[in-house]
Scaffold this active site. Structure first.
Site, PDB file in Angstrom:
ATOM      1  N   ARG A 106       0.856  -1.326   0.158  1.00  0.00           N
ATOM      2  CA  ARG A 106      -0.057   0.030  -0.083  1.00  0.00           C
ATOM      3  C   ARG A 106       0.809   1.246  -0.075  1.00  0.00           C
ATOM      4  NH1 ARG A 106      -4.504   1.139   4.640  1.00  0.00           N
ATOM      5  NH2 ARG A 106      -2.770   1.357   5.832  1.00  0.00           N
ATOM      6  N   THR A 110      -1.496   7.492  -0.535  1.00  0.00           N
ATOM      7  CA  THR A 110      -2.555   7.375  -1.185  1.00  0.00           C
ATOM      8  C   THR A 110      -3.349   6.243  -0.705  1.00  0.00           C
ATOM      9  OG1 THR A 110      -1.630   6.024  -2.864  1.00  0.00           O
ATOM     10  CG2 THR A 110      -1.529   8.401  -3.408  1.00  0.00           C
ATOM     11  N   ASP A 202      -1.358  -4.298  12.240  1.00  0.00           N
ATOM     12  CA  ASP A 202      -1.034  -4.793  11.034  1.00  0.00           C
ATOM     13  C   ASP A 202      -0.702  -6.202  10.903  1.00  0.00           C
ATOM     14  OD1 ASP A 202       1.379  -5.645   9.112  1.00  0.00           O
ATOM     15  OD2 ASP A 202       1.219  -3.705   8.545  1.00  0.00           O
ATOM     16  N   ASP A 205       3.162  -7.299  10.204  1.00  0.00           N
ATOM     17  CA  ASP A 205       4.019  -7.175  11.166  1.00  0.00           C
ATOM     18  C   ASP A 205       3.779  -8.051  12.524  1.00  0.00           C
ATOM     19  OD1 ASP A 205       5.225  -5.066   9.822  1.00  0.00           O
ATOM     20  OD2 ASP A 205       4.152  -3.384  10.602  1.00  0.00           O
TER      21      ASP A 205
END
Length: 211
Positions: A106, A110, A202, A205
């Site tokens: 990602r 944006t 996440d 992660d």
């Protein structure tokens, strides 16, 4: 809770227990990884229940009998890197499956997906495809993945997600009405950075300890 014919919420006490472990910020990496694997086993089994089958005849040690088998080869497609946390479960239940890979990251400014790696079988129309991605946030990465799968000829596709945000669910169920989506949890919103709230952080992660 959203209602769409192609949306399937995988529920039950065992699913909720695994989600509790995944959501808890105190869960260490090994336990997070194990809970993701166990939840994925449940979800793959649920998605596989919709796969078409053929009748076949075999012989048991005692007699000949009719059985059923999945009618086409299966392709598991983890979306890198978090999708790898669901792959072991998929291969445990479908050990003969082919594995394709979609690499998307990602853009943090944006929030749009950027493709960096694709390795898929050429004739995906011959396969039953399961997309593995723990998180469905805006739907941008998943939409890009499904678009690529269609380019490769995929016809039968189901997507599996541990946690999905309502905005993302609305987008992909509308864009791809022929695709089935299996989610263990529907979360109501995204924050200003397009992260799922309450979510579980996440997933990549937390799976791999890169916090």
């Amino acid at each position: 809770m959203l209602e769409a014919e192609n949306l399937h919420v995988v529920n039950g006490p065992l699913v909720r227990q695994k989600l509790k472990v995944l959501r808890d910020e105190e869960t260490p990496t090994p336990e997070f990884r194990q809970a993701m694997k166990e939840l994925s086993l449940i979800m793959v089994a649920e998605a596989a229940s919709a796969m078409p089958t053929n009748a076949a005849r075999i012989r048991t040690p005692l007699a000949e009998t009719e059985v059923e088998e999945i009618s086409r080869p299966v392709c598991l497609v983890p979306v890198l890197r978090a999708g790898l946390g669901m792959l072991e479960a998929g291969l445990a239940l479908l050990p003969e499956a082919t594995v394709g890979f979609m690499g998307l990251q990602r853009d943090e400014e944006t929030a749009e997906p950027v493709e960096y790696y694709v390795n898929l079988p050429q004739a995906l129309d011959e396969y039953l495809v399961l997309v593995l991605d723990p998180m469905l946030a805006t739907g941008g990465s998943l939409s890009a993945t499904l678009h690529k799968l269609k380019e490769y000829g995929a016809e039968w596709v189901s997507c599996l997600h541990a946690v999905a945000a309502v905005p993302g669910i609305e987008r992909v169920t509308n864009e791809y009405p022929a695709v089935n989506f299996y989610v263990a949890a529907e979360d109501p919103e995204l924050d200003e950075n397009a992260f799922i709230v309450p979510g579980l952080g996440d997933a990549g992660d937390r799976l791999y300890g890169t916090l």
